[in-house]
Design a protein around this motif. Sequence first.
Motif, PDB file in Angstrom:
ATOM      1  N   SER A  53      13.895  51.092  57.798  1.00  0.00           N
ATOM      2  CA  SER A  53      14.597  52.191  57.132  1.00  0.00           C
ATOM      3  C   SER A  53      15.988  52.380  57.713  1.00  0.00           C
ATOM      4  N   LEU A  54      16.939  52.641  56.825  1.00  0.00           N
ATOM      5  CA  LEU A  54      18.317  52.883  57.237  1.00  0.00           C
ATOM      6  C   LEU A  54      18.556  54.343  57.610  1.00  0.00           C
ATOM      7  N   HIS A  55      17.517  55.144  57.608  1.00  0.00           N
ATOM      8  CA  HIS A  55      17.610  56.553  58.029  1.00  0.00           C
ATOM      9  C   HIS A  55      17.226  56.606  59.506  1.00  0.00           C
ATOM     10  N   LEU A  56      18.239  56.522  60.358  1.00  0.00           N
ATOM     11  CA  LEU A  56      18.009  56.287  61.776  1.00  0.00           C
ATOM     12  C   LEU A  56      17.363  57.448  62.511  1.00  0.00           C
ATOM     13  N   ALA A  57      17.597  58.677  62.107  1.00  0.00           N
ATOM     14  CA  ALA A  57      16.972  59.803  62.802  1.00  0.00           C
ATOM     15  C   ALA A  57      15.456  59.761  62.652  1.00  0.00           C
ATOM     16  N   TRP A  58      14.978  59.264  61.539  1.00  0.00           N
ATOM     17  CA  TRP A  58      13.529  59.156  61.348  1.00  0.00           C
ATOM     18  C   TRP A  58      12.918  58.260  62.423  1.00  0.00           C
ATOM     19  N   HIS A  59      13.626  57.189  62.800  1.00  0.00           N
ATOM     20  CA  HIS A  59      13.120  56.292  63.845  1.00  0.00           C
ATOM     21  C   HIS A  59      13.044  57.009  65.195  1.00  0.00           C
ATOM     22  N   VAL A  60      13.923  57.952  65.431  1.00  0.00           N
ATOM     23  CA  VAL A  60      13.953  58.684  66.693  1.00  0.00           C
ATOM     24  C   VAL A  60      12.918  59.797  66.703  1.00  0.00           C
ATOM     25  N   TYR A  61      12.846  60.576  65.623  1.00  0.00           N
ATOM     26  CA  TYR A  61      12.038  61.796  65.612  1.00  0.00           C
ATOM     27  C   TYR A  61      10.757  61.698  64.791  1.00  0.00           C
ATOM     28  N   GLY A  62      10.625  60.684  63.944  1.00  0.00           N
ATOM     29  CA  GLY A  62       9.459  60.597  63.074  1.00  0.00           C
ATOM     30  C   GLY A  62       9.421  61.771  62.115  1.00  0.00           C
ATOM     31  N   ASP A  63       8.232  62.191  61.772  1.00  0.00           N
ATOM     32  CA  ASP A  63       8.065  63.313  60.848  1.00  0.00           C
ATOM     33  C   ASP A  63       7.900  64.643  61.574  1.00  0.00           C
ATOM     34  N   SER A  64       8.325  64.702  62.814  1.00  0.00           N
ATOM     35  CA  SER A  64       8.159  65.922  63.604  1.00  0.00           C
ATOM     36  C   SER A  64       9.194  66.972  63.200  1.00  0.00           C
ATOM     37  N   PRO A  65       8.981  68.219  63.616  1.00  0.00           N
ATOM     38  CA  PRO A  65       9.972  69.267  63.350  1.00  0.00           C
ATOM     39  C   PRO A  65      11.337  68.965  63.975  1.00  0.00           C
ATOM     40  N   CYS A  66      11.350  68.100  64.961  1.00  0.00           N
ATOM     41  CA  CYS A  66      12.620  67.729  65.605  1.00  0.00           C
ATOM     42  C   CYS A  66      13.540  66.966  64.651  1.00  0.00           C
ATOM     43  N   LEU A  67      12.983  66.371  63.611  1.00  0.00           N
ATOM     44  CA  LEU A  67      13.802  65.628  62.656  1.00  0.00           C
ATOM     45  C   LEU A  67      14.845  66.541  62.015  1.00  0.00           C
ATOM     46  N   GLY A  68      14.436  67.694  61.590  1.00  0.00           N
ATOM     47  CA  GLY A  68      15.375  68.639  60.969  1.00  0.00           C
ATOM     48  C   GLY A  68      16.475  69.052  61.934  1.00  0.00           C
ATOM     49  N   ARG A  69      16.092  69.305  63.174  1.00  0.00           N
ATOM     50  CA  ARG A  69      17.094  69.671  64.176  1.00  0.00           C
ATOM     51  C   ARG A  69      18.037  68.499  64.454  1.00  0.00           C
TER      52      ARG A  69
END
Length: 182
Positions: A73-89
Amino acid sequence: MTEEQCLALTALSALLRYPDEQLHNFVREDDTVHMLAELCPEAAVFAQALGATDIVTAQQAYVQAFDMDAGCSLHLAWHVYGDSPCLGRGLAALLELYSDAGFQPLPGETPDSLPLMLQFMAQAPAWAREILSGKFAPVAEKVAKNTAKHDTIYTPLMRAVARCMVMGAASPENAISEEVQA
């Protein structure tokens, strides 16, 4: 950052977007391939491969490269945070970084999109490039390795993108010049 470095990042950003008729026609132009060969040899190889296909095949290659395997996936924050609430932050922090650097993403574009990050890096001040690269260069490397497993036309392009991200983290003032212009 030199004008050539900015052009290389801008070109990589454009080439990583979902292929439409405009991009497909752009990569079919001889001037485009020559310009890309000077800026980034991998981008020129990719442009030739993309230009040699029809638009539907190009779009299928994009989907195969980035949408069929979550590790690509080219959505790099997803790789860092997954589906956790931290993704939004994390996404909010990216938007804040863009804003602090005077960059305004287009509406509807997610801030963790790799093409958007490359576009930002081409325009951003050194301090902002360093922050972005420091956080997401390892992720871009991981995505490049995952994409290579599928051996698509995007594989050489992703290697160049990952190298640019890594070099941006190591040395924001001359992040791209040595490797991309080789």
